[in-house]
Scaffold this motif. Structure first.
Motif, PDB file in Angstrom:
ATOM      1  N   PRO A  29       0.893   2.389 -18.072  1.00 34.01           N
ATOM      2  CA  PRO A  29      -0.177   1.456 -17.707  1.00 34.01           C
ATOM      3  C   PRO A  29      -0.410   1.382 -16.194  1.00 34.01           C
ATOM      4  O   PRO A  29      -1.556   1.289 -15.750  1.00 34.01           O
ATOM      5  N   VAL A  30       0.653   1.451 -15.406  1.00 37.55           N
ATOM      6  CA  VAL A  30       0.488   1.384 -13.946  1.00 37.55           C
ATOM      7  C   VAL A  30      -0.238   2.624 -13.441  1.00 37.55           C
ATOM      8  O   VAL A  30      -1.158   2.522 -12.617  1.00 37.55           O
ATOM      9  N   ARG A  31       0.117   3.787 -13.935  1.00 34.67           N
ATOM     10  CA  ARG A  31      -0.553   5.016 -13.492  1.00 34.67           C
ATOM     11  C   ARG A  31      -2.012   5.038 -13.937  1.00 34.67           C
ATOM     12  O   ARG A  31      -2.885   5.486 -13.187  1.00 34.67           O
ATOM     13  N   LYS A  43      -7.805   4.787  -1.610  1.00 37.49           N
ATOM     14  CA  LYS A  43      -7.210   3.479  -1.342  1.00 37.49           C
ATOM     15  C   LYS A  43      -5.858   3.655  -0.685  1.00 37.49           C
ATOM     16  O   LYS A  43      -5.188   4.657  -0.860  1.00 37.49           O
ATOM     17  N   TYR A  44      -5.469   2.624   0.059  1.00 39.67           N
ATOM     18  CA  TYR A  44      -4.130   2.546   0.640  1.00 39.67           C
ATOM     19  C   TYR A  44      -3.208   1.854  -0.352  1.00 39.67           C
ATOM     20  O   TYR A  44      -3.672   1.144  -1.262  1.00 39.67           O
ATOM     21  N   VAL A  45      -1.912   2.044  -0.191  1.00 42.38           N
ATOM     22  CA  VAL A  45      -0.932   1.463  -1.112  1.00 42.38           C
ATOM     23  C   VAL A  45      -1.109  -0.052  -1.214  1.00 42.38           C
ATOM     24  O   VAL A  45      -1.112  -0.596  -2.315  1.00 42.38           O
ATOM     25  N   HIS A  46      -1.281  -0.731  -0.081  1.00 39.07           N
ATOM     26  CA  HIS A  46      -1.404  -2.198  -0.140  1.00 39.07           C
ATOM     27  C   HIS A  46      -2.639  -2.628  -0.935  1.00 39.07           C
ATOM     28  O   HIS A  46      -2.631  -3.671  -1.588  1.00 39.07           O
ATOM     29  N   VAL A  54       1.223  -5.573  -8.927  1.00 39.87           N
ATOM     30  CA  VAL A  54       2.606  -5.129  -9.103  1.00 39.87           C
ATOM     31  C   VAL A  54       3.202  -4.868  -7.718  1.00 39.87           C
ATOM     32  O   VAL A  54       2.486  -4.808  -6.723  1.00 39.87           O
ATOM     33  N   SER A  55       4.500  -4.672  -7.654  1.00 38.62           N
ATOM     34  CA  SER A  55       5.178  -4.528  -6.371  1.00 38.62           C
ATOM     35  C   SER A  55       4.857  -3.197  -5.691  1.00 38.62           C
ATOM     36  O   SER A  55       4.525  -2.210  -6.349  1.00 38.62           O
ATOM     37  N   GLN A  56       5.019  -3.180  -4.380  1.00 39.55           N
ATOM     38  CA  GLN A  56       4.782  -1.973  -3.605  1.00 39.55           C
ATOM     39  C   GLN A  56       5.735  -0.847  -4.011  1.00 39.55           C
ATOM     40  O   GLN A  56       5.286   0.293  -4.179  1.00 39.55           O
ATOM     41  N   PRO A  57       7.038  -1.125  -4.200  1.00 43.15           N
ATOM     42  CA  PRO A  57       7.913  -0.029  -4.632  1.00 43.15           C
ATOM     43  C   PRO A  57       7.494   0.576  -5.975  1.00 43.15           C
ATOM     44  O   PRO A  57       7.594   1.791  -6.166  1.00 43.15           O
ATOM     45  N   LEU A  58       7.016  -0.261  -6.897  1.00 42.99           N
ATOM     46  CA  LEU A  58       6.580   0.248  -8.197  1.00 42.99           C
ATOM     47  C   LEU A  58       5.343   1.133  -8.040  1.00 42.99           C
ATOM     48  O   LEU A  58       5.259   2.215  -8.632  1.00 42.99           O
ATOM     49  N   VAL A  59       4.377   0.692  -7.230  1.00 42.03           N
ATOM     50  CA  VAL A  59       3.185   1.500  -6.992  1.00 42.03           C
ATOM     51  C   VAL A  59       3.576   2.832  -6.351  1.00 42.03           C
ATOM     52  O   VAL A  59       3.104   3.892  -6.769  1.00 42.03           O
ATOM     53  N   SER A  60       4.462   2.784  -5.366  1.00 39.43           N
ATOM     54  CA  SER A  60       4.888   4.012  -4.694  1.00 39.43           C
ATOM     55  C   SER A  60       5.577   4.979  -5.648  1.00 39.43           C
ATOM     56  O   SER A  60       5.364   6.195  -5.594  1.00 39.43           O
ATOM     57  N   GLN A  61       6.391   4.429  -6.542  1.00 41.49           N
ATOM     58  CA  GLN A  61       7.082   5.262  -7.541  1.00 41.49           C
ATOM     59  C   GLN A  61       6.073   5.977  -8.428  1.00 41.49           C
ATOM     60  O   GLN A  61       6.191   7.178  -8.698  1.00 41.49           O
ATOM     61  N   HIS A  62       5.060   5.257  -8.889  1.00 42.76           N
ATOM     62  CA  HIS A  62       4.058   5.854  -9.773  1.00 42.76           C
ATOM     63  C   HIS A  62       3.150   6.824  -9.013  1.00 42.76           C
ATOM     64  O   HIS A  62       2.731   7.846  -9.567  1.00 42.76           O
ATOM     65  N   LEU A  63       2.859   6.521  -7.753  1.00 43.53           N
ATOM     66  CA  LEU A  63       2.083   7.464  -6.944  1.00 43.53           C
ATOM     67  C   LEU A  63       2.832   8.776  -6.769  1.00 43.53           C
ATOM     68  O   LEU A  63       2.219   9.843  -6.762  1.00 43.53           O
ATOM     69  N   ARG A  64       4.147   8.707  -6.656  1.00 43.31           N
ATOM     70  CA  ARG A  64       4.960   9.919  -6.535  1.00 43.31           C
ATOM     71  C   ARG A  64       4.797  10.799  -7.772  1.00 43.31           C
ATOM     72  O   ARG A  64       4.632  12.021  -7.668  1.00 43.31           O
ATOM     73  N   VAL A  65       4.798  10.186  -8.952  1.00 47.70           N
ATOM     74  CA  VAL A  65       4.593  10.946 -10.201  1.00 47.70           C
ATOM     75  C   VAL A  65       3.206  11.581 -10.202  1.00 47.70           C
ATOM     76  O   VAL A  65       3.046  12.762 -10.536  1.00 47.70           O
ATOM     77  N   LEU A  66       2.203  10.816  -9.810  1.00 39.88           N
ATOM     78  CA  LEU A  66       0.835  11.328  -9.799  1.00 39.88           C
ATOM     79  C   LEU A  66       0.654  12.434  -8.756  1.00 39.88           C
ATOM     80  O   LEU A  66      -0.095  13.388  -8.982  1.00 39.88           O
TER      81      LEU A  66
END
Length: 103
Positions: A29-31, A43-46, A54-66
């Motif tokens: 769902p986040v991705r 877009k920027y992470v923030h 959702v939290s910044q670490p969670l977004v960053s983790q999912h961006l890494r997968v993408l």
């Protein structure tokens, strides 16, 4: 008329394999939310954190997968990184899936 290979293998069709990997990369769902947000432009992470709640670490983790799946690209701008979709095809898939789920 469809022809079948004379010697079937256990290897899947490379195109089907690639499509499966794409769908696996989107299977969160986040991705899906990230792709939905990026469908309107980079877009920027923030900004993604604020839009998705959702939290910044969670977004960053999912961006890494993408990024690993080459669905998004990252470009450093000063002290921040701007994320964009590699192409619009993935956005269409995600937006169609979201519309279908809302029916």
């Amino acid at each position: 008329m469809t022809t079948t290979p004379s010697h079937p293998t256990d290897e899947p069709d490379p195109t089907l394999q690639a499509a499966s990997e794409l769908l696996r990369a989107l299977a969160s769902p986040v991705r899906l939310g990230i792709v939905r947000e990026l469908s309107g432009g980079g877009k920027y992470v923030h900004e993604l954190v604020a839009a998705l709640g959702v939290s910044q670490p969670l977004v960053s983790q999912h961006l890494r997968v993408l990024r690993t799946s080459r669905i998004v690209t990252a470009r450093r701008q000063a002290r921040e990184t701007r994320y964009t979709l590699t192409d619009d095809h993935v956005a269409h898939i995600v937006l169609d899936a979201i519309r279908h789920a809302q029916e």
